[in-house]
Write an enzyme that holds these catalytic residues in place. Structure first.
Site, short mmCIF file in Angstrom:
data_model
loop_
_atom_site.label_atom_id
_atom_site.label_comp_id
_atom_site.label_asym_id
_atom_site.label_seq_id
_atom_site.Cartn_x
_atom_site.Cartn_y
_atom_site.Cartn_z
NE ARG A 68 33.08 39.25 28.84
CZ ARG A 68 34.13 40.03 29.05
NH1 ARG A 68 35.32 39.63 28.68
NH2 ARG A 68 34.00 41.19 29.65
CE LYS A 96 30.87 44.58 26.88
NZ LYS A 96 31.75 44.88 28.02
CG ASN A 97 31.17 48.85 27.78
OD1 ASN A 97 31.06 47.69 28.19
ND2 ASN A 97 32.19 49.25 27.04
NE ARG A 103 40.13 46.52 31.64
CZ ARG A 103 39.04 46.05 31.05
NH1 ARG A 103 38.99 44.81 30.66
NH2 ARG A 103 37.99 46.80 30.86
CG ASP A 130 35.90 48.81 23.96
OD1 ASP A 130 37.01 48.39 24.35
OD2 ASP A 130 34.94 49.01 24.73
CB CYS A 187 41.58 40.91 31.60
SG CYS A 187 41.49 42.57 30.98
#
Ligand code: UD1
Length: 418
Positions: free
Chosen positions: A397, A22-23, A122, A305, A117
């Site tokens: 997600r 994803k990243n 951030r 993460d 968030c």
């Protein structure tokens, strides 16, 4: 609204294949905007909500997109807009990554200012500092950031923190700057290297990606290309912890072992057997977990993460572990939920003291963010009884088919309504 339900107690066994990262794909999708003609062909694109949102952002800019299973075709020849709306940025912060490519290609970019968030404030100050050192004018107003530049000129940009997003955004803008741009204290994550490889495959020249100093040679002619995205090291890590926490035996395929070295080291310290294979990892656990201390850091340090998932594991260790979160200021949202399952965790600022307990008990819990959700599923895999994880939207997600993948390994897990 659906929830993920897990009945704990099954030792997971078998093989599971990790999807594209994803990243890595999000900045690469943004970088596809830099090709003035031709069709970019991306392979191993994870069909995740975040990737779909980024494709929607690109389509709003005039990009034509078509899917063929996990292959995505993108034609960015005719860009008709230079703005990412509040509606899309509020769905996904990473949409700010279109700023660098748009600023370079069109001389302007307007993006809704993302709010904070669940895991922290951030800010985007480092992204904007980079753009302005390249010669852009930045205006903030009415909830939007607007960057404009008639031309960009290479410069030396020192990042106060090795921000992943800022490094990516500046790298992409610098491709359009005259001369050389040097990014100092750059992020070194594998996703940065993947973006650099993608840019170099387009005809750009980025050197030093994967180290703390990146040099971008600007104004090289760029073209569309075919590219395969790297595997997702956080998804891989989550399945490695799934093997560890359930006392299981898993082969996790499509992993670059070097990308998970910090996790491998910590799992071994915890008494789990971890072997690197050619393109995968073999993880075997007796279910007895030794306590270990963890401090999250930018790569190659322990990834923030993976912090929630490791906390779920250490909640069952035979002793006390200390977890220190240095990357995000508010990344312990999963703690109260793990406590509701019987974990003994105390937090003080950026530190958490995790005193292992003998067992967790299934409970209804809420995922506040993506990795918190993964941690709760992992806890549910070993908890006594049924755990209901609400907030499935967060989990979707970042994990392709987490329910079928865990089911194929023997987990008693299902998606249901509440
Ligand atoms: C990326 C990852 C995310 C991961 C994070 C850290 C993507 C899409 N997301 O997020 O999964 O958790 O890296 O590994 O790749 N910061 C500033 N000013 C800035 C930018 C960042 O102060 O201009 C701070 C942030 O608030 C945070 C820290 O730097 O405390 C790290 O953020 P950053 O590395 O930028 O993370 P993201 O790129 O947002």
């Amino acid at each position: 609204m659906s929830s993920i339900f897990v009945r704990g107690g099954v030792e997971l066994r078998g093989r599971v294949e990790v999807s594209g990262a994803k990243n890595a794909v999000l900045p690469i999708l943004a970088a596809a905007l830099m090709a003035p003609s031709g069709v970019t062909r991306l392979e191993s694109v994870p069909r995740l909500v975040d990737a779909l949102t980024m494709v929607e952002v690109l389509e709003q800019l005039g990009v034509r997109a078509a899917w063929r299973e996990d292959v995505l075709l993108l034609d960015a020849e005719n860009l008709t807009a230079s703005e990412a709306s509040f509606h899309l940025v509020s769905k996904m912060r990473a949409s700010v990554l279109i700023m660098g490519p748009l600023l370079g290609r069109l001389g302007k970019a307007r993006v809704s200012l993302p709010g904070g968030c669940a895991i922290g404030a951030r800010p985007l100050d480092l992204h904007l500092k980079g753009f302005s050192l390249l010669g852009a004018e930045i205006v903030l107003g009415h909830g939007y950031i607007e960057a404009t530049a008639s031309q960009l000129i290479g410069n030396t940009i020192y990042l106060d923190f090795p921000s992943v997003g800022a490094t990516e955004n500046i790298m992409m803008a610098a491709c359009f700057a005259q001369g050389l741009t040097t990014i100092q204290n750059a992020a070194e994550e594998p996703e940065i290297v993947d973006l650099a490889c993608f840019i170099n495959g387009m005809g750009g020249r980025v050197e030093g990606a994967g180290t703390d100093t990146i040099v971008v040679h600007g104004r090289r002619p760029l073209h569309a290309q075919s590219y395969r995205v790297i595997p997702d090291r956080i998804e891989a890590g989550t399945y490695m912890v799934a093997a560890a926490i359930t006392g299981g035996d898993l082969i996790i395929e499509n992993v670059i072992p070097e990308h998970v070295i910090s996790l491998t080291a910590k799992l071994r310290e915890a008494g789990v057997t971890v072997h690197s294979l050619n393109d995968g990892m073999h993880v075997v656990s007796s279910g007895v977990i030794e306590p270990v201390d963890i401090k999250t850091l930018p790569y190659p340090g322990f990834p923030t993460d993976m912090q929630p998932q490791m906390m779920a594991l250490l909640a069952l260790a035979c002793g006390t572990s200390m977890i220190t979160e240095t990357v995000f200021e508010n990344r312990f949202m999963h703690v109260p939920e793990l406590r509701r399952m019987g974990a003994n965790i105390r937090t003080d600022g950026r530190s958490a003291v995790v005193s292992g307990v003998r067992a967790l008990s299934g409970a209804p819990v809420t995922a506040s963010d993506l990795r918190a959700g993964a941690a709760l599923i992992l806890a549910g895999l070993v908890a006594e009884g049924v755990t209901e994880v609400c907030g499935v939207g967060h989990i979707e997600r970042g994990y392709v088919g987490i329910v079928p993948k865990l089911k194929s390994l023997g987990a008693d897990i299902w998606l249901g309504q509440f």
